[in-house]
Structure formats: structure tokens, C-alpha cells
Design a protein around this motif. Structure first.
Motif, short mmCIF file in Angstrom:
data_model
loop_
_atom_site.label_atom_id
_atom_site.label_comp_id
_atom_site.label_asym_id
_atom_site.label_seq_id
_atom_site.Cartn_x
_atom_site.Cartn_y
_atom_site.Cartn_z
N SER A 1 -6.32 12.51 3.79
CA SER A 1 -7.19 12.23 2.64
C SER A 1 -7.97 13.47 2.22
CB SER A 1 -8.15 11.09 2.99
OG SER A 1 -7.44 9.90 3.31
N GLN B 1 -20.09 6.01 -3.06
CA GLN B 1 -20.83 5.24 -2.05
C GLN B 1 -21.52 4.01 -2.67
OE1 GLN B 1 -23.17 8.57 -0.57
NE2 GLN B 1 -22.07 8.51 1.39
N GLY C 1 -18.87 1.42 -3.48
CA GLY C 1 -17.97 1.02 -2.40
C GLY C 1 -16.53 1.44 -2.65
N GLY C 2 -16.33 2.51 -3.43
CA GLY C 2 -14.98 2.98 -3.71
C GLY C 2 -14.26 2.19 -4.77
N ARG D 1 -11.95 8.23 -3.13
CA ARG D 1 -11.89 6.83 -2.74
C ARG D 1 -11.09 6.68 -1.43
NH1 ARG D 1 -10.57 2.37 -6.75
NH2 ARG D 1 -9.28 3.95 -7.73
N GLU D 2 -9.94 7.39 -1.35
CA GLU D 2 -9.12 7.30 -0.15
C GLU D 2 -9.87 7.83 1.07
OE1 GLU D 2 -6.22 5.79 0.08
OE2 GLU D 2 -6.47 5.28 -2.05
N TYR E 1 -13.13 7.97 1.41
CA TYR E 1 -14.24 7.05 1.69
C TYR E 1 -13.74 5.83 2.46
CZ TYR E 1 -18.07 3.78 0.91
OH TYR E 1 -19.07 2.86 1.09
N HIS E 2 -12.63 5.25 2.02
CA HIS E 2 -12.09 4.08 2.71
C HIS E 2 -11.67 4.43 4.14
CE1 HIS E 2 -12.51 1.52 -0.63
NE2 HIS E 2 -11.45 1.91 -1.34
N SER E 3 -11.17 5.64 4.33
CA SER E 3 -10.77 6.08 5.68
C SER E 3 -11.98 6.11 6.59
CB SER E 3 -10.11 7.46 5.60
OG SER E 3 -9.79 7.92 6.89
N THR F 1 -14.78 4.44 6.10
CA THR F 1 -15.30 3.08 6.23
C THR F 1 -14.54 2.31 7.31
OG1 THR F 1 -15.90 3.07 3.89
CG2 THR F 1 -15.78 0.95 5.01
N ARG F 2 -13.21 2.47 7.32
CA ARG F 2 -12.42 1.80 8.35
C ARG F 2 -12.74 2.33 9.74
NH1 ARG F 2 -8.45 2.21 4.26
NH2 ARG F 2 -7.68 4.16 5.17
#
Length: 638
Positions: free
Chosen positions: A552, A586, A589-590, A627-628, A630-632, A634-635
Motif C-alpha cells: 500500500s 481518517q 474512515g476511508g 484509503r488502501e 488506511y484500511h491496512s 485499521t485491520r
């Protein structure tokens, strides 16, 4: 004059190529480039280079130190170590082999050039001295043989033979004294101690008609004045009166100004220094000269009425010439040490000295159970001034910053320049965070005053991150990292303020900031090695990236390339875009809708970034890559 031929032993291909190109640029010939210590002897024997540049850490079973020992012992080729490793153990082991030089990578071209020239000059002089000693020994043996034969033939020639032998022995003693002086110069003693020892050796020569007293002066740098550095047998009043002697004043000053030996067999008109209790005496005053510079004066006393003799002249000139080389080498070494430890632009400690001072400060704080504070600063508006008024103005701003910064500190504290517009401060002996906060506030206030540059009053300020020993961390690397994180928090909190490290890491925001700076500093172009360097730097700063994170992050960098080369690709615009996009991702939330996208464009326009269709598309691609990432994260946190 033939070019010096250099054999390069370096196992890193890229580094070897770079050093080779720099040597060719300096005017040297390359005898060869090899990567293994096992091959060094045979290649050196075959190519017969004038000097070898030897990396200490080499691939294979033989490292650079082992290879150098054999080369010096069997081929008598001078060796200069180059290494990126500078541990005490490695350095001590290398120095025991008596190398012709030792330099830490990376190094400046001028430093390497000076070191090579000194090594070559020293090697030539050593070979000449050995040749002179061999010739002298041959003469001694020949003379003794002649004396034995003469004793058989003509008894009347015995006295003449003895006198000849005495002259040879005196010359040999001169060589021994010079050899001792040279060997002493290699010992870990100060120049003052070396000159005092040299003076003792000179006064111990039995056949010289010298009084048991004398002195050695050194020229005060950038001034036509001599300073007494070593003395023996002088009275307190004379030491005080002659502590400083201008060129042209008294016999020592005349020797310095005329650049010639000055002799006097009595207290005559050349003696400007006189007092009632002065005893009758004479002088030899010999200038210490290196090329066009007078480095000092050797001042020896003789009895009143002494007759000047050629042997004493030759001896004193030989000592003065030897001291000239030693003093000049010491000054070059001192300049090199200063260049290695101090920032060339501002004159304050550089990164190398900072790390050394920080290690010492931590050790002292630990031993005394005390606190210390580490500040990490950068200037809030340096980039804008540097871009608008030019690099000369930027340099003046950095020098003024260093001056103001040090004015806020105690002598026991340290201010250092880390590079660019980033500075650090080590505060020792602090009792609480209040002490650190008070100094930080004083620094911010001092740096807020405008600086006049090219006729403009330029406002400037700083953001300061603070970490405390031992509450924030107990290791140097961790203290630096956390002070840097705190500085980022100070900048994102409005600039012109200080923040203590709180233990909170906004990893997503920091990572995006690193990505933007990486693209900007590399001009939108980088290779695989720089990409690996970025990942290593991120890891050192406390981030643990998964394979998904790394993928990412790579997409984020690729999306920044076209932005860097677009109309909005300046540092200020990219910094604002970075902050706005990070907050946007942020807060949403993406996930965002067209209305939120238009609000972001409106906010960017308010900050001076107006997006056309092309740049809007680039920003949207940047947001998609964020976004990618951020989601990485977050997970990973879930």
C-alpha cells in the motif's frame, strides 16, 4: 611529475566505483580494484602501487587489517584504511598496524585527498630516512675499516681518523634524535608534550655547546605573534615576559620575521627583552618553516662569547625542519577532526559529535541518577525563505539560528545541526520537565524575532519535540525517535510550539508524511536501494509494516509521482495536501461521497491549492491509495 598509482581494495562494487571515480578526478591513477583481502598481496606485488586504500570489512577469510599487515611487512606499501565501521575495538586493532591513515566512510573528497598526499609524503620521507641511515651506516663501517688500515700504515693519521669517526658518530646521533622526535609524534600525546620532550632530547646531546635551557615558540594562527609553548630552565619572570613575542621583536621575533637563523654570542642590541638580574648569554634562534609559513621558533641558549659553528647550525636546522612537518601534520589532523565533528556552515557540533555527546550525557545521567532532555527542532518557514531569497539567504538564516540557539543554553548543554533545517539540543542536569519547558519557551521566543536577509525582515519560528531521560526512553536511538515524533505533533498542532513525547503514535499520519517527504526530497525519482532505505528508516522509527502495508505504501508513492511533477508540486502545497488528505481519510474512515470530495477541494483552495481537472484526478488517485494504506492499518490495529 608522475601520477601516484593507487590500488583500491573494496568489496562493495558501487562504493568501489564511486571511490575510483573520485580518485581519477583528483588526478591519481588506479593500479587496480579488488574485493578480497586474499588477493591484495599478489595484485600489489604485480602492480607495485604507490599506495593502497583498504576497506577493513571485506568478503572472504582475510579482512583488510590482516591483508595490510602482510603488505606493509613484505612490500612496504603505505596503507590507508577506509571503513564505515568505527567501533573502539576495530579502530584499536587497525591502529596497532601503524597505518598511513584511517578515514571513516562517508568522507569528503578533500579529506581523502589530504590524507593520501600526507601518506605519500610520509612514505617518501621514511624511505629517504631509511636510505640515509643505511648510507650513514655504510659510511661508519667504511670509515672504521679505513681507520684500521690507516693505523697499520701511518700512526700520524690516527688523530685524523678519530676525528672523522667522531663526525660520523655525531651525524648518526643527530639521526637518532630526529628518529626519536618522529617516533614521539606518533604517540597519543599533545603537541605541547611533544615539544617539551623534543626540547629535553635536544638539551641531552653531549657534544652540543648549549646551556641547559631553551624554549620553543609556535606562531599564533592568523597573527604575526609567537607564543611560548615549551620551555626548560627559564625563570618565572622570563617566562612571563616572553609568553607572547611579536614578529620582529627581540631575537626570536627577528628569526620569525626574517625567516633566517639568528645568532648572538652576547646580550647585544638585538635583545629587546632585558632586566637587571639577566645573566650574560647568547642565543641560537631558528625559525620553523613549512613552505611559505613560519610555524614557530626554536630558541636555544649558549654561554657568553660562544663561537658559532656549522655543526650546531645543521643540527638545529634539522630539528626545526622535522618539527615543521610534525606541526603541519598536527594542524591538518586538527582541521580534519574539526571538519568531522562540527558543521561546516554553522560551526556547532554535527551529527557525529551529537551522537557522541548524547551517549556521554546518558551515561552521566545514569551514573548520577539525574534527568536529561533532548530537543528535536526544525524551522517552520525555512523552505519558503530558501526558495524565495536563495540558498545564500538560507545559509545565513541557519547560521543565525545556530547563534541564537546556543545563546539560550548553558556551557554544559549541546546544540547540534542534524542536517537541513533540523537541530537538536541536549539539556543536562535538568530536575523536571519544567526546566526543559522553560528552555524550550526561551528558544521559541528567541527564534521568533525576525531575521534581516537581503534587506527583508523575515519572520521565522520553530517547532520543538522533547523527550526526557529516563521517562521517555533510556537509549539514545529511542530518545531521538520520540523527540522527532513529538516535534511532528508540535508541527501538526499549529507550529511555533513545543510538545513533550506523550507515548501516542499517530502512525498513519506520520507514515504519510514520510512518504510525501521521500517523494519531494528525491524529486519524484528513486531506485530500489532508496526504497529499501526508506523502509529501513521507517522501521527504525518504530513502525512494523506488514507485506500489505508495504504494498500500500508503494502505491501511495506512485500516486505522488505525478503530483510532484504537477503545477502544485512544491513543498508547501504538498505539505498542506498531505495534512488535509490524512485528516480527510481518517475523519471519513476511508469512505467519502461527492459532497465530501467537493468540501475537500474547497478547503484546499482556501489554502492556496486550486485543482484543475488534471490535478483533481491526481489528488483523487492519491486519496484512493491512502484509503488502501488506511484500511491496512485499521485491520492491523483490530
Amino acid at each position: 611529475m608522475a601520477k601516484a598509482r593507487i590500488l583500491l581494495v573494496e568489496d562493495e562494487g558501487i562504493v568501489a566505483l564511486e571511490i575510483k571515480n573520485r580518485l581519477l578526478k583528483m588526478g591519481y591513477e588506479i593500479a587496480g580494484t579488488i574485493s578480497r583481502g586474499e588477493d591484495a598481496y599478489e595484485v600489489a606485488k604485480r602492480t607495485n602501487p604507490d599506495l593502497i586504500l583498504m576497506d577493513i570489512k571485506l568478503k572472504g577469510q582475510v579482512d583488510g587489517i590482516e591483508a595490510a599487515v602482510r603488505l606493509r611487512g613484505e612490500l612496504d606499501i603505505p596503507v590507508i584504511y577506509l571503513t564505515a565501521y568505527s567501533s573502539d575495538e576495530l579502530r584499536d586493532r587497525a591502529l596497532k598496524t601503524c597505518p598511513s591513515g584511517y578515514i571513516i566512510k562517508p568522507f569528503k573528497e578533500t579529506e581523502l585527498n589530504i590524507l593520501i598526499k600526507l601518506a605519500l609524503q610520509k612514505h617518501v620521507k621514511e624511505k629517504k630516512m631509511i636510505e640515509m641511515a643505511d648510507n650513514l651506516n655504510d659510511k661508519v663501517q667504511l670509515s672504521r675499516a679505513d681507520l684500521a688500515e690507516s693505523d697499520k700504515r701511518l700512526k700520524e693519521q690516527l688523530e685524523q681518523g678519530k676525528q672523522r669517526e667522531l663526525v660520523i658518530e655525531r651525524n648518526y646521533e643527530i639521526q637518532k634524535i630526529i628518529s626519536k622526535v618522529l617516533r614521539a609524534s606518533l604517540e597519543p600525546i599533545t603537541l605541547k608534550e611533544h615539544l617539551e620532550r623534543t626540547l629535553e632530547m635536544m638539551l641531552s646531546v653531549s657534544w652540543l655547546a648549549l646551556e641547559k635551557k631553551g624554549s620553543i615558540f609556535l606562531t599564533v594562527e592568523a597573527e604575526e605573534e609567537l607564543e611560548m609553548v615549551a620551555q626548560q630552565g627559564l625563570g618565572g619572570h622570563l617566562i612571563e615576559v616572553c609568553a607572547r613575542v611579536p614578529f620582529g621583536y627581540c631575537l626570536c621575533g627577528r628569526a620569525a620575521s626574517t625567516r633566517k637563523l639568528v645568532f648572538s654570542d652576547c646580550i647585544d642590541g638585538q635583545h629587546d627583552v632585558r632586566f637587571d638580574a639577566m645573566q650574560p648569554h647568547g642565543h641560537y634562534c631558528v625559525p620553523i618553516i613549512s613552505e611559505d609559513k613560519v610555524l614557530g621558533v626554536v630558541n636555544m641558549y649558549v654561554r657568553h662569547g660562544h663561537t658559532r659553528d656549522e655543526r650546531t647550525d645543521d643540527f638545529l636546522h634539522a630539528i626545526a625542519d622535522t618539527l615543521a612537518g610534525i606541526i603541519e601534520r598536527r594542524r591538518v589532523q586538527r582541521r580534519l577532526r574539526h571538519m568531522a565533528l562540527y558543521d561546516n556552515l554553522t560551526g556547532i557540533p554535527n551529527r557525529t559529535m551529537f551522537f557522541d555527546r548524547l551517549a556521554q550525557s546518558i551515561s552521566l545521567a545514569k551514573r548520577n541518577n539525574r534527568m536529561l532532555a533532548l530537543f528535536y527542532l526544525d524551522l517552520d518557514k525555512f523552505k519558503r525563505i530558501n526558495d524565495t531569497l536563495g540558498h545564500d539567504a538560507g545559509d545565513e538564516l541557519l547560521k543565525e539560528t545556530a547563534r541564537r540557539l546556543t545563546s539560550c543554553l548553558r556551557e554544559s548543554d549541546t546544540a547540534a545541526r542534524m542536517g537541513g533545517d533540523e537541530f537538536t539540543v541536549i539539556l543536562t542536569e535538568v530536575t523536571s520537565e519544567k526546566d526543559a519547558a522553560a528552555v524550550a519557551g526561551k528558544i521559541i521566543e528567541t527564534l521568533q524575532a525576525p531575521v534581516e536577509l537581503k534587506g527583508y525582515l523575515c519572520p521565522i519560528g520553530t517547532s520543538i519535540g522533547i523527550s526526557m531521560y529516563p521517562t521517555s526512553a533510556t537509549e539514545a536511538g529511542a530518545l531521538i525517535k520520540k523527540a522527532d515524533m513529538a516535534m511532528y505533533a508540535a508541527k501538526t498542532g499549529g507550529r511555533g510550539n513545543y510538545q513533550f513525547y506523550s507515548g501516542e503514535e499517530v502512525t498513519f499520519s506520520l507514515l504519510v508524511d514520510y512518504a510525501v517527504k521521500f517523494v519531494m526530497f528525491n524529486g519524484g525519482q528513486w531506485d530500489h536501494n532508496k526504497w529499501l532505505d526508506l523502509l529501513l528508516d521507517i522501521q527504525k522509527r518504530g513502525f512494523e509494516l506488514s507485506d500489505t502495508d508495504i504494498t500500500s505504501l508503494g502505491l501511495v508513492l506512485e500516486s505522488l509521482k505525478p503530483l510532484r511533477n504537477s503545477a502544485i508540486g512544491n513543498m508547501n502545497a504538498m505539505s498542506l495536501l498531505n495534512l488535509s488528505a490524512t485528516v480527510f481519510i481518517q475523519n471519513n474512515g476511508g469512505v467519502w461521497n461527492p459532497r465530501q470530495w467537493m468540501e475537500l477541494r474547497h478547503d484546499l483552495a482556501a489554502g492556496g491549492i486550486n485543482l484543475n481537472d488534471e490535478t483533481a484526478y491526481m489528488v483523487s488517485c492519491f486519496l484512493e491509495s491512502l484509503r488502501e494504506l488506511y484500511h491496512s492499518f485499521t485491520r492491523a490495529e483490530a
